[in-house]
Each structure stands twice: as structure tokens, then as C-alpha cells.
Design a protein around this motif. Structure first.
Motif, PDB file in Angstrom:
ATOM      1  N   PHE A   1     -22.274  97.339 -26.594  1.00 34.43           N
ATOM      2  CA  PHE A   1     -22.618  98.137 -25.422  1.00 34.43           C
ATOM      3  C   PHE A   1     -22.879  97.253 -24.208  1.00 34.43           C
ATOM      4  O   PHE A   1     -23.319  96.107 -24.319  1.00 34.43           O
ATOM      5  CB  PHE A   1     -23.788  99.074 -25.729  1.00 34.43           C
ATOM      6  N   ILE A   2     -22.552  97.811 -23.062  1.00 37.26           N
ATOM      7  CA  ILE A   2     -22.692  97.146 -21.776  1.00 37.26           C
ATOM      8  C   ILE A   2     -23.623  97.997 -20.927  1.00 37.26           C
ATOM      9  O   ILE A   2     -23.583  99.224 -20.985  1.00 37.26           O
ATOM     10  CB  ILE A   2     -21.314  97.018 -21.100  1.00 37.26           C
ATOM     11  N   SER A   3     -24.459  97.356 -20.146  1.00 33.10           N
ATOM     12  CA  SER A   3     -25.311  98.106 -19.214  1.00 33.10           C
ATOM     13  C   SER A   3     -25.008  97.646 -17.788  1.00 33.10           C
ATOM     14  O   SER A   3     -24.718  96.473 -17.558  1.00 33.10           O
ATOM     15  CB  SER A   3     -26.793  97.900 -19.541  1.00 33.10           C
ATOM     16  N   THR A   4     -25.053  98.587 -16.867  1.00 31.78           N
ATOM     17  CA  THR A   4     -24.877  98.256 -15.451  1.00 31.78           C
ATOM     18  C   THR A   4     -26.219  98.388 -14.746  1.00 31.78           C
ATOM     19  O   THR A   4     -26.909  99.397 -14.889  1.00 31.78           O
ATOM     20  CB  THR A   4     -23.840  99.175 -14.778  1.00 31.78           C
TER      21      THR A   4
ATOM     22  N   ARG B   1     -41.009  93.674 -22.455  1.00 32.54           N
ATOM     23  CA  ARG B   1     -41.188  93.535 -23.906  1.00 32.54           C
ATOM     24  C   ARG B   1     -39.996  94.111 -24.663  1.00 32.54           C
ATOM     25  O   ARG B   1     -39.585  93.582 -25.689  1.00 32.54           O
ATOM     26  CB  ARG B   1     -42.484  94.242 -24.328  1.00 32.54           C
ATOM     27  N   PHE B   2     -39.461  95.206 -24.167  1.00 31.02           N
ATOM     28  CA  PHE B   2     -38.303  95.855 -24.788  1.00 31.02           C
ATOM     29  C   PHE B   2     -37.199  96.002 -23.736  1.00 31.02           C
ATOM     30  O   PHE B   2     -36.982  97.094 -23.205  1.00 31.02           O
ATOM     31  CB  PHE B   2     -38.692  97.230 -25.350  1.00 31.02           C
ATOM     32  N   PRO B   3     -36.517  94.913 -23.430  1.00 28.20           N
ATOM     33  CA  PRO B   3     -35.546  94.930 -22.326  1.00 28.20           C
ATOM     34  C   PRO B   3     -34.339  95.836 -22.562  1.00 28.20           C
ATOM     35  O   PRO B   3     -33.911  96.546 -21.663  1.00 28.20           O
ATOM     36  CB  PRO B   3     -35.124  93.464 -22.199  1.00 28.20           C
ATOM     37  N   CYS B   4     -33.781  95.782 -23.773  1.00 29.25           N
ATOM     38  CA  CYS B   4     -32.635  96.634 -24.128  1.00 29.25           C
ATOM     39  C   CYS B   4     -31.464  96.496 -23.152  1.00 29.25           C
ATOM     40  O   CYS B   4     -30.795  97.482 -22.815  1.00 29.25           O
ATOM     41  CB  CYS B   4     -33.045  98.108 -24.225  1.00 29.25           C
ATOM     42  N   TRP B   5     -31.214  95.276 -22.708  1.00 26.95           N
ATOM     43  CA  TRP B   5     -30.015  95.035 -21.901  1.00 26.95           C
ATOM     44  C   TRP B   5     -28.798  95.043 -22.816  1.00 26.95           C
ATOM     45  O   TRP B   5     -28.901  94.830 -24.007  1.00 26.95           O
ATOM     46  CB  TRP B   5     -30.112  93.692 -21.176  1.00 26.95           C
ATOM     47  N   GLY B   6     -27.629  95.254 -22.247  1.00 27.84           N
ATOM     48  CA  GLY B   6     -26.412  95.294 -23.040  1.00 27.84           C
ATOM     49  C   GLY B   6     -25.981  93.919 -23.516  1.00 27.84           C
ATOM     50  O   GLY B   6     -26.565  92.890 -23.143  1.00 27.84           O
ATOM     51  N   ASP B   7     -24.939  93.900 -24.352  1.00 28.58           N
ATOM     52  CA  ASP B   7     -24.351  92.626 -24.774  1.00 28.58           C
ATOM     53  C   ASP B   7     -23.866  91.856 -23.553  1.00 28.58           C
ATOM     54  O   ASP B   7     -23.893  90.628 -23.519  1.00 28.58           O
ATOM     55  CB  ASP B   7     -23.183  92.881 -25.735  1.00 28.58           C
ATOM     56  N   SER B   8     -23.392  92.593 -22.563  1.00 28.70           N
ATOM     57  CA  SER B   8     -23.132  92.057 -21.224  1.00 28.70           C
ATOM     58  C   SER B   8     -23.801  92.995 -20.229  1.00 28.70           C
ATOM     59  O   SER B   8     -23.922  94.201 -20.483  1.00 28.70           O
ATOM     60  CB  SER B   8     -21.631  91.981 -20.929  1.00 28.70           C
ATOM     61  N   VAL B   9     -24.242  92.435 -19.111  1.00 29.42           N
ATOM     62  CA  VAL B   9     -24.893  93.238 -18.078  1.00 29.42           C
ATOM     63  C   VAL B   9     -24.096  93.100 -16.786  1.00 29.42           C
ATOM     64  O   VAL B   9     -23.881  91.985 -16.301  1.00 29.42           O
ATOM     65  CB  VAL B   9     -26.351  92.779 -17.838  1.00 29.42           C
ATOM     66  N   ILE B  10     -23.644  94.214 -16.263  1.00 27.19           N
ATOM     67  CA  ILE B  10     -22.932  94.204 -14.988  1.00 27.19           C
ATOM     68  C   ILE B  10     -23.942  94.343 -13.856  1.00 27.19           C
ATOM     69  O   ILE B  10     -24.752  95.269 -13.845  1.00 27.19           O
ATOM     70  CB  ILE B  10     -21.900  95.353 -14.920  1.00 27.19           C
ATOM     71  N   ALA B  11     -23.902  93.414 -12.912  1.00 28.50           N
ATOM     72  CA  ALA B  11     -24.714  93.496 -11.695  1.00 28.50           C
ATOM     73  C   ALA B  11     -23.791  93.879 -10.555  1.00 28.50           C
ATOM     74  O   ALA B  11     -22.711  93.296 -10.403  1.00 28.50           O
ATOM     75  CB  ALA B  11     -25.386  92.155 -11.406  1.00 28.50           C
ATOM     76  N   ILE B  12     -24.190  94.850  -9.731  1.00 28.35           N
ATOM     77  CA  ILE B  12     -23.288  95.351  -8.701  1.00 28.35           C
ATOM     78  C   ILE B  12     -23.315  94.507  -7.421  1.00 28.35           C
ATOM     79  O   ILE B  12     -22.529  94.747  -6.517  1.00 28.35           O
ATOM     80  CB  ILE B  12     -23.580  96.824  -8.359  1.00 28.35           C
ATOM     81  N   SER B  13     -24.227  93.534  -7.363  1.00 29.02           N
ATOM     82  CA  SER B  13     -24.255  92.631  -6.211  1.00 29.02           C
ATOM     83  C   SER B  13     -24.915  91.321  -6.627  1.00 29.02           C
ATOM     84  O   SER B  13     -25.595  91.243  -7.653  1.00 29.02           O
ATOM     85  CB  SER B  13     -25.026  93.246  -5.033  1.00 29.02           C
TER      86      SER B  13
END
Length: 364
Positions: free
Chosen positions: A109-112, A125-137
């Protein structure tokens, strides 16, 4: 690829616009795209583009709501039945949901990250970021690294993009008719398209308009968007004696008509990931005045593609608005440069291609 994009709801707004654009672009490239959310006004727009919507009980802002558990079981079955390859979350709630789905099914999963977040202890404590994180800027990317210690090699910078090939002309070119529709009179129009929220800085724009109207009495302000502070803003305008020169209209699915009657577009945000409505205004060839915050300087090169002002500075906003309303040549030049920048660097095709590359990296 079979792709699932998740959001809390699908009502008008920046994230919904992003999802709709991304889903359409991915579908054109031959991917099967599904959108999961609690539904909303824009679900019909998905259906018109043959994008399936999965109804989920996600009307919550709490990551410990039982609604996430119900959604988890619905999606676990969908992941299997639809043989989904990627989950792409857009919000904190859907990132937590996607995190557990990914852990239990091994679907990556990826998170933006669409903006800036308060570094509350739960998120730390529980970040739950994706395997990759897209930053829009770039500003959002730096925020993730500095405030949440997200590993730089985990973040992919993918600017939002808009469909630069679609016509920017409204359904009707009759300016008088469009102005009447929005309750506007003759005279120049300063506009903003944003939800009515403190972070968007409407208060400072209304304060600035008091000064602008003193110099250019026929000017009007058109504010497009819904939100919780409408009454507060109306009271402010009334107290300043300019309510009759300010028009508040609800959010619209198609911004072209509203943009077509504006002479100057203003975004006085206190915080902004990038700014989809700024991009739409720039594509339409409008001169834009915006706060120098977040990802906005990625779009607005001061004096070239627009004018930057410090946030919370009504005086500077007023000065910039007056200068552009009195100098049509300068406003036209800024609008021309702005459009060229969007077409060159912020196209939907580019965003879709770069997002697709992030998906492929996660599948390796």
C-alpha cells in the motif's frame, strides 16, 4: 494493475479532485481502478467514467472507530475477489485501514500526504505510512522527514497534476449571464475557490477587500466553497460594511464558470500542500496572489507566475490586489506565464505516469 484508491468520502474537494483525475488517467492507461469511500456527491462522476465505487462505512475521523473494522472485512473480500495489486490511501483514517489490510494480505500500500499534519503522539507512535509515501510538494516532503522522521528514501515527490488538454472555457461565454448566476454586478471580481476554513485565510482576504473597495468601489469578492465558518465570515464582512460587495456561493463541481468571471484569483492560505484551485486558476490564465506558505512557492514564482505575500497580512494582500486590478498588462503577463508553467510541469499525464512508477516500484 488492479488498483484500489481509498478516501473517507467522495464529496467536492481537493482530495476528491485528485482521486478523480488520477483514476481517470490510470484507466486510460489500461489499469483497472476502484475507489472505496463512504460515498458523496461526486460518486456519479466516477460512474460516468466507468470507475467502480465500493461503498464503505468510513464517515469517521477516528482511527479507533468500529467503522474501520467493518470496512476492513468488506475490503479483505474485495482484495481477494478483484485480485487487487495495490492499495492507495489518501487520508489518515484510510492509511490505518490500508496498513492492516496490507499486513494481513501482503498487498502493498501507498499513502499520499496531501498537506501538513500535527505531530500528535498517536500519529508518531502509530504512523501507518505506506510502503512508499507520495508527497505532493517539496515542502510536504520536508515536513514528513522533519516532523515524522519518515525515511527520505521512502518518500516519492509527485506533484498534483490537472488535465491541461481539457477546455478551460465555461459552458457559456456570456459573462453577464454567468455573473448574474453568481449574484455579481458589473465591475471587477476578485475570487477565491476554497473550503470555508480558518486555514484558508478568508478572514485576511475580507479584511483586505475593505481596503481594496475604498480605492476601487465597484470591485466585488466571489468566494466559492462550503465550510463551517461561513457565518463568521459574513459577520466580518457585515461589520466592515462590505457585505453587499461579497458573494458566498456553494462549492461547484466545475470551476470554469466561476474562474471565467474573475479578474484576480487570491489564495491567502495559512498552510497549503500545493493548491489544486491555484493550479486551476493558473491554467485558466488568471493572475494569482497567494501566501508564501507550504508548497505554494512551487507554483508561484513571485513577479513571474503570480504574486506572493506573507500569510495573515491583509495590508499586503490589498496592495497586491489593487496593483493588479489597475495594471491589466501586468495581470495578463502573470496569467500567461502561470498557464505556461502548469502546462509544462503540472500536467495530469505527468502525475499519472509518476504515480504509476511508484506503484511499480512497490510491486518489485
Amino acid at each position: 494493475m488492479n488498483i484500489l484508491i481509498l478516501a473517507n468520502h467522495f464529496n467536492p474537494g481537493g482530495i476528491s479532485s485528485y482521486i478523480l483525475n488520477l483514476a481517470q488517467g490510470l484507466a486510460v492507461k489500461g489499469h483497472q481502478v476502484y475507489v472505496g469511500s463512504a460515498g458523496g456527491e461526486w460518486v456519479e462522476r466516477l460512474k460516468k467514467n466507468n470507475i467502480e465505487h465500493i461503498n464503505l462505512p468510513l464517515k469517521t475521523k477516528s482511527i479507533i472507530s468500529p467503522k474501520l473494522l467493518f470496512s476492513y472485512f468488506i475490503l479483505k473480500k474485495e482484495l481477494r475477489d478483484k485480485r487487487l495489486d495495490i492499495i492507495h490511501s489518501q487520508t489518515r483514517v484510510t492509511s490505518v485501514l490500508a496498513y492492516w489490510l496490507s499486513r494481513k494480505t501482503t498487498v502493498p500500500f501507498i499513502s499520499t500526504a496531501h498537506g501538513f499534519f500535527k505531530p500528535r503522539w498517536v500519529r508518531l507512535r502509530f504512523p501507518c505510512w505506506g510502503d512508499s509515501v507520495i508527497a505532493i510538494s517539496e515542502a510536504v516532503k520536508e515536513h514528513l522527514i522533519a516532523d515524522f522522521k519518515v525515511a527520505p528514501d521512502k518518500i516519492r515527490l509527485v506533484h498534483n497534476g490537472i488535465d491541461v488538454k481539457s477546455s478551460q472555457k465555461p459552458v457559456t461565454s456570456n459573462q453577464k449571464e454567468i455573473k448574474e448566476k453568481f449574484g455579481l454586478k458589473e465591475g471587477p471580481v476578485v475570487g477565491i475557490i476554497a473550503r470555508l476554513s480558518e486555514v484558508k485565510g478568508h478572514i485576511y482576504l475580507i479584511q483586505a477587500m475593505k481596503k481594496v473597495i475604498a480605492q476601487i468601489p465597484e470591485v466585488q469578492l466571489l468566494s466559492v466553497g462550503d465550510g463551517t465558518i461561513k457565518k463568521e465570515l459574513e459577520n466580518l464582512a457585515r461589520g466592515l460594511g462590505i457585505l453587499e460587495r461579497v458573494r458566498f456561493v456553494p462549492a461547484v463541481a466545475d470551476t470554469r464558470e466561476a474562474l471565467s468571471v474573475m479578474d484576480v484569483f487570491v489564495m491567502p492560505s495559512l498552510q497549503e500542500g500545493l493548491g489544486l484551485s491555484i493550479m486551476e486558476a493558473m491554467l485558466s490564465g488568471l493572475a494569482v496572489i497567494a501566501s508564501s506558505v507550504g508548497g505554494i512557492p512551487s507554483l508561484i514564482k513571485d513577479g513571474h507566475t503570480g504574486i506572493l505575500v506573507e500569510p495573515k497580512d491583509a495590508e499586503a494582500l490589498a496592495k497586491a490586489i489593487i496593483s493588479l486590478l489597475r495594471d491589466n498588462k501586468k495581470a495578463s503577463e502573470l496569467g500567461k506565464n502561470a498557464r505556461e508553467l502548469i502546462v509544462k510541469e503540472f500536467s495530469l499525464e505527468r502525475m499519472v505516469q509518476e504515480t504509476e512508477e511508484v506503484y511499480r516500484l512497490c510491486l518489485r
